[in-house]
Design a protein around this motif. Structure first.
Motif, short mmCIF file in Angstrom:
data_model
loop_
_atom_site.label_atom_id
_atom_site.label_comp_id
_atom_site.label_asym_id
_atom_site.label_seq_id
_atom_site.Cartn_x
_atom_site.Cartn_y
_atom_site.Cartn_z
N ARG A 45 0.55 12.20 -4.50
CA ARG A 45 1.43 11.82 -3.24
C ARG A 45 2.13 13.05 -2.93
N ALA A 46 2.86 13.51 -4.16
CA ALA A 46 3.63 14.74 -3.88
C ALA A 46 2.97 16.04 -3.57
N ALA A 47 1.76 16.06 -4.04
CA ALA A 47 0.97 17.22 -3.71
C ALA A 47 0.65 17.22 -2.24
N PHE A 48 0.18 16.02 -1.91
CA PHE A 48 -0.29 15.66 -0.42
C PHE A 48 0.72 15.95 0.59
N ASP A 49 2.03 15.42 0.15
CA ASP A 49 3.35 15.60 1.07
C ASP A 49 3.52 17.00 1.27
N ALA A 98 0.87 -1.26 -0.18
CA ALA A 98 -0.14 -0.13 0.02
C ALA A 98 0.82 1.06 0.10
N ILE A 99 0.48 2.43 -0.86
CA ILE A 99 1.18 3.63 -0.93
C ILE A 99 0.31 4.36 -0.07
N ASP A 100 0.66 4.92 1.17
CA ASP A 100 -0.15 5.61 2.10
C ASP A 100 -0.07 6.93 2.08
N PHE A 101 -1.19 7.62 2.18
CA PHE A 101 -1.50 8.99 2.58
C PHE A 101 -1.84 9.27 3.85
N THR A 102 -0.43 9.41 4.51
CA THR A 102 -0.83 9.50 6.04
C THR A 102 -0.51 10.94 6.64
N LEU A 103 -1.70 11.12 7.52
CA LEU A 103 -1.24 12.73 8.32
C LEU A 103 -1.20 12.37 9.82
N ALA A 104 -0.06 12.75 10.43
CA ALA A 104 0.31 12.32 11.64
C ALA A 104 0.28 10.82 11.92
#
Length: 300
Positions: free
Chosen positions: A271-275, A5-11
């Motif tokens: 993912r880059a935009a999210f990071d 899984a490639i995750d989009f994680t906040l904290a």
């Protein structure tokens, strides 16, 4: 090939997860310290994920896979303990204030638990079975398990792997007991001369008494006494706990190298935009002093 899984994680909270079929190219601490490249796996259907590689070698790593696209890169200091120090010299590296804090945490835990606390060590297959019987219910309570799916693995394959490692004397595990009940666990597979920081967790009802810190110190005292291991590897990623207890650090990076399909390009762009967005929000929260409170809310 493995489903990853490639995750989009906040904290501490996973907001989204996109599955991909990726090979894994993982670097041991011994690889990192020697500056060597282990054998590269063939690309899976979607590509390869690179775990905890020396940052200086990333160009060479990417060159092994022409025509891929890189993304999701995380740069960090891979913390580790030089076990050649010995426990007394290791503890002497901390400031007097920090050592006093460790003692105060242990004293408060002992006072809060009926009958005080004690630590049990587990290394044989039978001992690992007892460890799992106590640790798995604890793991299910942790935020790592609830929010990140990163608790102590509870499946037949993982259990078999731990028992096989114990049979070969390649497993160390510890339980912290307070008032007759296990409240924290630490699981450390052994690779060569290296202890791998795989899983640490504790009962959230005891969080205010810092059971993870108490267990870490007690376990290290026992591990140093063995005089067998060269390094204690805190593995990939950042963390205050790792920064506090590590004696040395190596610049490492983790990333994914994906085949250049439209779906993969879109995924890495998102993912880059999210990071970038989360990095900006984190910087703002740090300046305002609200970062700690936000992290606490996200872990609930």
């Amino acid at each position: 090939m493995s489903r990853t899984a490639i995750d989009f994680t906040l904290a501490a909270r996973r907001l989204a997860s996109v599955p991909r079929d990726l090979a894994t190219w993982a670097f041991t601490l011994e690889d990192v310290l020697a500056g060597r490249l282990p054998p590269a796996p063939p690309l899976a259907r979607d590509g390869v994920r690179v775990l905890s590689a020396p940052s200086a070698l990333i160009p060479q790593i990417a060159a092994r896979y022409p025509d891929v696209i890189a993304g999701g890169r995380q740069d960090y200091q891979r913390r580790y303990i030089d076990m050649a120090l010995g426990f007394e010299d290791y503890m002497a590296r901390f400031s007097g204030k920090t050592r006093s804090t460790f003692k105060r945490k242990a004293r408060k835990l002992a006072e809060a638990a009926a009958g005080g606390f004690h630590v049990t060590a587990h290394r044989t297959p039978a001992e690992i079975e007892r460890f799992l019987a106590a640790a798995l219910p604890l793991s299910a309570k942790t935020y790592q398990a609830r929010l990140l799916n990163a608790g102590l693995p509870d499946d037949p394959a993982a259990r078999r792997a731990m028992l096989e490692a114990a049979e070969a004397d390649r497993m160390r595990a510890f339980l912290l007991h307070a008032g007759g009940t296990a409240i924290a666990y630490l699981a450390l597979p052994v690779s060569g001369q290296t202890l791998i920081y795989a899983h640490l967790g504790y009962d959230p009802d005891w969080a205010r008494l810092s059971p993870g810190t108490v267990l870490q110190i007690e376990a290290l005292a026992l591990l140093f006494a063995e005089q067998r291991f060269a390094w204690f590897d805190f593995t990939e990623g950042k963390g205050d706990h790792k920064a506090l207890f590590g004696t040395h650090a190596a610049a490492c990076s983790s990333l994914v190298l994906l085949r250049p399909t439209l779906a993969n390009r879109t995924l890495l762009g998102a993912r880059a935009a999210f990071d970038a967005g989360t990095a900006g929000a984190k910087a703002l929260a740090e300046r305002s002093g609200a970062l700690g409170r936000i992290r606490a809310v996200l872990r609930t």
